[in-house]
Design a protein around this motif. Sequence first.
Motif, PDB file in Angstrom:
ATOM      1  N   ARG A   1       3.231  44.013  79.398  1.00 29.81           N
ATOM      2  CA  ARG A   1       1.456  43.600  79.034  1.00 29.81           C
ATOM      3  C   ARG A   1       0.875  44.721  78.723  1.00 29.81           C
ATOM      4  O   ARG A   1      -0.103  44.800  77.958  1.00 29.81           O
ATOM      5  CB  ARG A   1       1.139  42.697  80.095  1.00 29.81           C
TER       6      ARG A   1
ATOM      7  N   LYS B   1       1.434  46.703  75.606  1.00 30.90           N
ATOM      8  CA  LYS B   1       1.066  46.303  74.327  1.00 30.90           C
ATOM      9  C   LYS B   1      -0.530  46.461  74.359  1.00 30.90           C
ATOM     10  O   LYS B   1      -1.168  46.562  73.077  1.00 30.90           O
ATOM     11  CB  LYS B   1       1.150  44.524  74.455  1.00 30.90           C
ATOM     12  N   LEU B   2      -1.003  46.604  75.435  1.00 31.13           N
ATOM     13  CA  LEU B   2      -2.392  47.010  75.210  1.00 31.13           C
ATOM     14  C   LEU B   2      -2.756  48.469  74.623  1.00 31.13           C
ATOM     15  O   LEU B   2      -3.554  48.781  73.796  1.00 31.13           O
ATOM     16  CB  LEU B   2      -3.253  47.000  76.645  1.00 31.13           C
TER      17      LEU B   2
ATOM     18  N   GLU C   1      -0.223  49.892  72.698  1.00 26.68           N
ATOM     19  CA  GLU C   1       0.264  49.786  71.488  1.00 26.68           C
ATOM     20  C   GLU C   1      -0.804  49.249  70.336  1.00 26.68           C
ATOM     21  O   GLU C   1      -0.863  49.882  69.258  1.00 26.68           O
ATOM     22  CB  GLU C   1       1.348  49.041  71.144  1.00 26.68           C
ATOM     23  N   ALA C   2      -1.692  48.470  70.736  1.00 24.15           N
ATOM     24  CA  ALA C   2      -2.487  47.855  69.967  1.00 24.15           C
ATOM     25  C   ALA C   2      -3.681  48.848  69.483  1.00 24.15           C
ATOM     26  O   ALA C   2      -4.224  48.768  68.489  1.00 24.15           O
ATOM     27  CB  ALA C   2      -3.379  46.854  70.763  1.00 24.15           C
ATOM     28  N   ARG C   3      -3.768  50.190  70.298  1.00 24.21           N
ATOM     29  CA  ARG C   3      -4.648  51.002  69.748  1.00 24.21           C
ATOM     30  C   ARG C   3      -4.097  52.284  69.325  1.00 24.21           C
ATOM     31  O   ARG C   3      -4.550  53.134  68.576  1.00 24.21           O
ATOM     32  CB  ARG C   3      -5.384  51.944  71.145  1.00 24.21           C
TER      33      ARG C   3
ATOM     34  N   PRO D   1      -1.154  52.564  63.010  1.00 21.64           N
ATOM     35  CA  PRO D   1       0.172  51.802  62.577  1.00 21.64           C
ATOM     36  C   PRO D   1       1.020  52.637  62.228  1.00 21.64           C
ATOM     37  O   PRO D   1       0.845  53.847  61.815  1.00 21.64           O
ATOM     38  CB  PRO D   1      -0.529  51.180  61.205  1.00 21.64           C
TER      39      PRO D   1
ATOM     40  N   ARG E   1       7.118  53.273  68.297  1.00 22.52           N
ATOM     41  CA  ARG E   1       6.729  52.251  69.382  1.00 22.52           C
ATOM     42  C   ARG E   1       8.371  52.253  70.094  1.00 22.52           C
ATOM     43  O   ARG E   1       9.429  51.977  69.540  1.00 22.52           O
ATOM     44  CB  ARG E   1       6.649  50.890  69.068  1.00 22.52           C
TER      45      ARG E   1
ATOM     46  N   ASP F   1      10.966  45.896  75.294  1.00 21.41           N
ATOM     47  CA  ASP F   1      10.836  44.740  74.711  1.00 21.41           C
ATOM     48  C   ASP F   1      12.080  43.807  74.824  1.00 21.41           C
ATOM     49  O   ASP F   1      11.717  42.483  75.048  1.00 21.41           O
ATOM     50  CB  ASP F   1      10.201  44.970  73.297  1.00 21.41           C
TER      51      ASP F   1
END
Length: 701
Positions: free
Chosen positions: A535, A538-539, A541-543, A546, A550, A555
Motif C-alpha cells: 500500500r 503504491k502511494l 509510485e503514484a508520484r 512515468p 518500479r 508486487d
Amino acid sequence: MGNDVVSFRRDDGIALIRIDHPPVNAFSHQVWQGIAWAIEQAGGDSSIHAVLVSAPGAHFSAGADLAELERAAAQGETPGPDLHALLGRIEDCGKPVVCAIRGACLGEGLELALAAHYRIAAPGARLGLPQVRLGLIPAAGGTQRLPRLIGVEAALELCWRGEPVDAETALRLGLIDAVLPGESAAEALAWLRGLLARGAGTRRTRDRVIAPFDPAVFEAARGAAERAMRGQAAPLKAIDAVEAATRLTFEEGLRLEAELARACLASGQSRALIYAFRSERAARKIPGLAGDALWREIRRAAVVGAGTMGGGIAMAFANAGIPVVIRDASSEALERGMATIRNNYSISVRRGRLSSLEAEKRLALIQPRTDYSGFEEAGIIVEAVFEDLELKKKVFAELDEAARPGAILASNTSSLDIDQMAAVTRRPDRVLGLHFFNPAHVMRLVEIVRGAATAPETLAVAVALARRLGKVAVVVGNCLGFVGNRMFEQYRREAQLLVEEGAWPREVDEALRDFGMAMGPLATGDLVGLDVAYRIRKLFEARMPPGARRPLIEDRLYAMGRLGQKTGAGWYRYSPARVAEDDPEVERLIEEIRREAGLSLRPFTPQEIVERTVFALVNEGARILEEGIALRASDIDVVWLNGFGFPAWRGGPLWYASSLGLPYVIERIAEFERTVGPHWAPAPLLGKLARQGRTLIDWQR
Ligand code: NAD
C-alpha cells in the motif's frame, strides 16, 4: 577557596571539597584541576584529618565533559590532566578520603569515587561506567580498580554493558560502603566523623586482591557483548582491560587501559556515538521558540482507535503515569484492544520487567470508552484509527467538538496529509502529527509532524511530552512518508532492484546485517507485512515519473498472498519459530521475473549492496534537507538510529556519508544514475556541499 567549580573549606578537622559545575557536574579539565588543587591543600594541611568530596547539586557527576571528549575524539587523543596520576595521588593521600554521592555518579565521576577510600550514597543514586555507550572505555583507572573492589564478574558487567546500578545494588556489590537515607551533607559528615571515631584509616582500592573468579567469564562476556552490541569495538576493549587487571600489575594495567582507550578514540566509532548522543539533545531545540516559557504540562491524554497503534500509545502514556482514555468505534474492537494491552502487561510481569502491582497501576490508568466521555479533560488527543483520510477528517471534526479549547489534536498517520485534518477543525494551530512506531510502547522514536498552521508552542508541548514518555522526538515536515518512511521506501526499493539484477535476498539482507543494521531490508518487509509495504509503495509510485523503474518482485509476492511472517511466507519461508528459511518457490519466481525484465544479471559484493541501499538513504536525506522537511542532518540520523535499526556506531546515514567524504558518495551515486536508472539523480545539495568542501552534517538552513 578553590576555583569556579571546586571549593575547599575546613570544618573542624575535615576538608570539605565540593564540586559545583551545573547542570550535571560534568568533569571538565577545570573540574579535575580544581580537585587536584583541593586534594593538595588537604594533604598539606596538618589540621586536616579526613576529606569529604561531595556535590551540592542533584548529581555527583554525569561523567566527562562531552564537548572536551568530542574534541579529543576528533583529534584522536586524550589531552588534559593525567587522570591516572591524579587519582593515584588521591588514593595515596594519608587521610581518609570519602566521596558522598547522590544522583548520577557515572564515568569519570565513579572513577574518582573508586580512587577514594570510602564511598557513601543517597538512596536515589545511580552508579556506573557508561563510557562504552559513547564508544569509549573507562580511562581513569576504572577498569583496574573496579574488579579489585567488586570482583571480576560484576566489574565486567558494569564496564562492557555501561548500564548503571542503583544505590542498593551498589551496596550489595561492595561498590559503596553505606546508603545514607537522608541525603543531607550533615549526614555524610556525621558518617565520616563516625568512621574517624572508630579509628578507620585509609585503604587503597588498588592494593586489594581480586577475589577468585571463573576464567570462563571473559569468553562469556565477549559472546554476550558481541550479541548485544554487535559491531562495536569498545565493549570488547573494556573486557580486555578488565581481564588485564587479573594478570598484570596495577601500573601495567593502567598503561594497557590507556592504550585501549586511545584505540577507541581513534576508531571513529566514538565520534559517531558522541555525535548520536548530542544529536538526540539537539533534536529537542525548535528554532523560533523562546525557551520553555510557553511549556504546558500534559496531565491527561486520550486516544481514538484501540488497534495495534492506539493500544501501544495508550500504554506509553500509562507507563509515564499519565491517565488516558481510549475510545474505539465498537465495544468488540475496544475489548480486543484492552485484551492486548492486558496481555502485553502480563508478559512484562512474567518476564520480570514489571511488578504485578506496577502493572495493575498502569492498567488502571487506561480507561476504555465507546464514546467521547473524558475527552474534555485531555490536554492532548492522539488519533489512531484506520489509515483513511475521510475517516480521519470525520474523527478530527468530532474531536474538535469533544476536546476542550487549547487541547492538542494529533494524528498517528503514517502517510496522510496533516493539513487536511487540521482544516476541518477550528484549531489548526493545535494540530500536528505524532507518528509513533510499532510497537508504540517500546519503540523510542516519535516523528512530530509540523503542519502548515501548527504553532511553535504546540510543537514544544509535543516535544516535552515525548520526552516524558521516554521517547526521542524529531520534528519533521508534512510530506508523504515524513522523514523515516520516505527514506525507507528508497532504501527498500534498491534492495528489491538488487535482487532483480542478480543478488539473492539473503545476500542483500546479510550484507546489511553485517553493515550493522538490526535487520535486512527484505526481512524487515516480511516483518512489517508485504501488504502494508504494498500500500505504501503504491502511494510513492503514484508520484514517480512515468517510465521510472518500479520494483516487480514484491508486487508478485503480495499477489500470491505471501504477506511475510504473518502468513508464514514472504521473501522467506518461516518456521513456526519464525526462523527465515530460503524458499525455492521464491527463487523460481525471482528467476522468472529476471527473465521477463530482460536485465543482464551479475553478482554483487556486500560493499556494492551496502552502497546501493545506504546511498539511497543519503540521496533522499539530502533532498529532505533541501526541502526543509528536516531541520538538521542530525535529526535525520536520529530518526534512523531510533526508528529503523541503523547502527549507532556509524552515526546514522548522513554522518556515515559525511565520514566517507561527499565526493566519493557523489561519484557512486552518479554511477548508479548511469547504470541503474534516472531515479538516482544526485540531490543538488550534495554537489553544492561538496564544491564548498562541506559535509551534510555541518549544513544549516
Ligand atoms: P488497526 O487497524 O490495528 O487499528 C485501528 C483501530 O481504529 C481499530 O481498532 C478500529 O476499530 C478503530 N477505529 C476505526 N474507526 C474508528 C472510529 N471512527 N472511532 C474510533 N475507533 C475507530 O490500525 P493500526 O495499525 O493501529 O493503525 C492506526 C494508525 O496508525 C493508521 O493511521 C496507521 O497508518 C498508523 N500507523 C501504523 C503503524 C503500524 O505499524 N501498524 C505504524 C505507525 C503508524
